[in-house]
Design a protein around this motif. Structure first.
Motif, short mmCIF file in Angstrom:
data_model
loop_
_atom_site.label_atom_id
_atom_site.label_comp_id
_atom_site.label_asym_id
_atom_site.label_seq_id
_atom_site.Cartn_x
_atom_site.Cartn_y
_atom_site.Cartn_z
N ARG A 8 -19.87 6.86 4.84
CA ARG A 8 -20.92 6.43 5.78
C ARG A 8 -20.28 6.25 7.16
O ARG A 8 -19.16 5.73 7.26
N ASN A 31 -25.24 7.56 9.12
CA ASN A 31 -25.26 8.87 8.48
C ASN A 31 -24.37 8.82 7.24
O ASN A 31 -23.34 8.14 7.25
N CYS A 90 -25.38 16.22 4.07
CA CYS A 90 -25.53 15.25 5.16
C CYS A 90 -26.89 14.59 5.08
O CYS A 90 -27.92 15.29 5.08
N GLU A 91 -26.91 13.26 5.03
CA GLU A 91 -28.15 12.49 5.10
C GLU A 91 -28.08 11.68 6.40
O GLU A 91 -27.30 10.73 6.50
N ASN A 92 -28.89 12.07 7.37
CA ASN A 92 -28.73 11.57 8.74
C ASN A 92 -29.84 10.60 9.14
O ASN A 92 -31.04 10.93 9.02
N SER A 102 -24.49 10.81 17.87
CA SER A 102 -24.67 11.67 16.69
C SER A 102 -23.53 12.67 16.53
O SER A 102 -23.08 12.94 15.41
#
Length: 309
Positions: A8, A31, A90-92, A102
């Motif tokens: 994370r 993220n 990727c979990e953003n 970002s």
């Protein structure tokens, strides 16, 4: 080498008003990067080995030019290990192009995940150097990796970092416009020189800001978050910025500023966070700047491994 690592990495806010290119802070918005080695049947090229959900879904690359993937590859090259076949997920939650770090989160996430996958051959300082070399914004990269509020300066070829202890718990109230503000375009508005008066203005406020945060004297933040080096020029792209900042302060925020190169405006407060957010959104609506309010905290944690094996 491990078979997978999950990391994370937090959003960040840079500059914080006067601390142009040398001051940043991690935020409790995350993220998640999962990097796996695969034996056969999955190719990272052509998009089959990269997936993105949340912020950037449908717009970020699913190929080898994905920034997280490139960062992971660069770690393998730095330690002299052939790049294995990889799968990246990727979990953003960090918005793109809004001054919330970002791209720094992408670089730090890829490097940290790859380092963990290789069982941490590089130190934190070495990962930091690689991330800054890749992404170019140490004021975002440093808090993304280390967490908290960080001062970072270049001393020759070396980066010198120092954590600013926060004596008070602070809310970060974000007004996140729907419109992006590309960093390169925002930076292009800045002139090559500044006046002595403006330099002194910002130096004094940067010192005052560090003192206010470390002593907990939030009464200083209204003055300490003022800026003359970048926000006035960026107001050309974002004319409503000054009015939204003023609305935050009038609603009880201790201080407020443009986050990074924008377009997010961030207000620091110890209370009245919902009122501050409402008034920022109301002013933005009157100025024709659609967007969303998010209330979060400063994160003491930077990038960290949540699972591996």
């Amino acid at each position: 080498m491990l078979s997978y690592a999950e990391v994370r990495v937090p959003a960040t806010t840079a500059n914080m008003g006067p601390g142009f290119d040398c001051l940043g802070m991690a935020l409790d918005i995350w993220n998640t990067v999962r990097l796996e080695t695969v034996d056969t049947g999955v190719s990272a090229s052509g998009g089959t080995g990269v997936s993105v959900s949340g912020e950037g879904e449908g717009s970020l690359s699913l190929g080898r030019d994905n920034l997280v993937f490139r960062a992971a590859e660069s770690l393998f090259r730095a330690i002299g290990v052939p790049v294995p076949q990889l799968r990246l997920t990727c979990e953003n939650a960090i918005p793109l192009g809004r001054g919330l770090g970002s791209s720094s989160a992408a670089a730090v996430g890829g490097l940290t995940a790859a380092n963990a996958l290789c069982e941490n051959p590089l130190s934190q300082d070495e990962v930091l150097s690689l991330a800054v070399e890749m992404e170019g914004h140490p004021d975002n990269v440093t808090p993304a990796l280390l967490g908290g509020c960080q001062i970072v300066v270049q001393d020759g070829d070396a980066l010198v970092t120092s954590a600013v202890p926060l004596a008070r718990d602070l809310w970060a109230v974000l007004y996140i416009p729907s419109q992006q503000m590309p960093t390169q375009q925002a930076r292009g508005l800045l002139g090559p020189t500044v006046s002595r008066a403006d330099a002194v203005f910002n130096m004094g406020r940067t010192a005052l800001l560090v003192n206010a945060l470390s002593t907990g004297d939030v009464s200083l933040l209204r003055t300490a978050t003022q800026d003359r080096l970048h926000q006035p020029a960026r107001g050309v792209l974002f004319p409503a910025m000054a009015r939204i900042i003023r609305a935050a302060l009038d609603a009880g925020a201790a201080g407020a500023f443009l986050s990074g190169a924008g377009s997010t405006i961030l207000a620091l407060t110890t209370d009245r966070e919902m009122t501050v957010g409402y008034e920022m959104a109301d002013m933005a609506d009157k100025a024709g700047v659609p967007g969303d309010v998010k209330v979060t905290r400063v994160s003491a944690l930077g990038a960290h491994v949540t699972a591996s094996g």
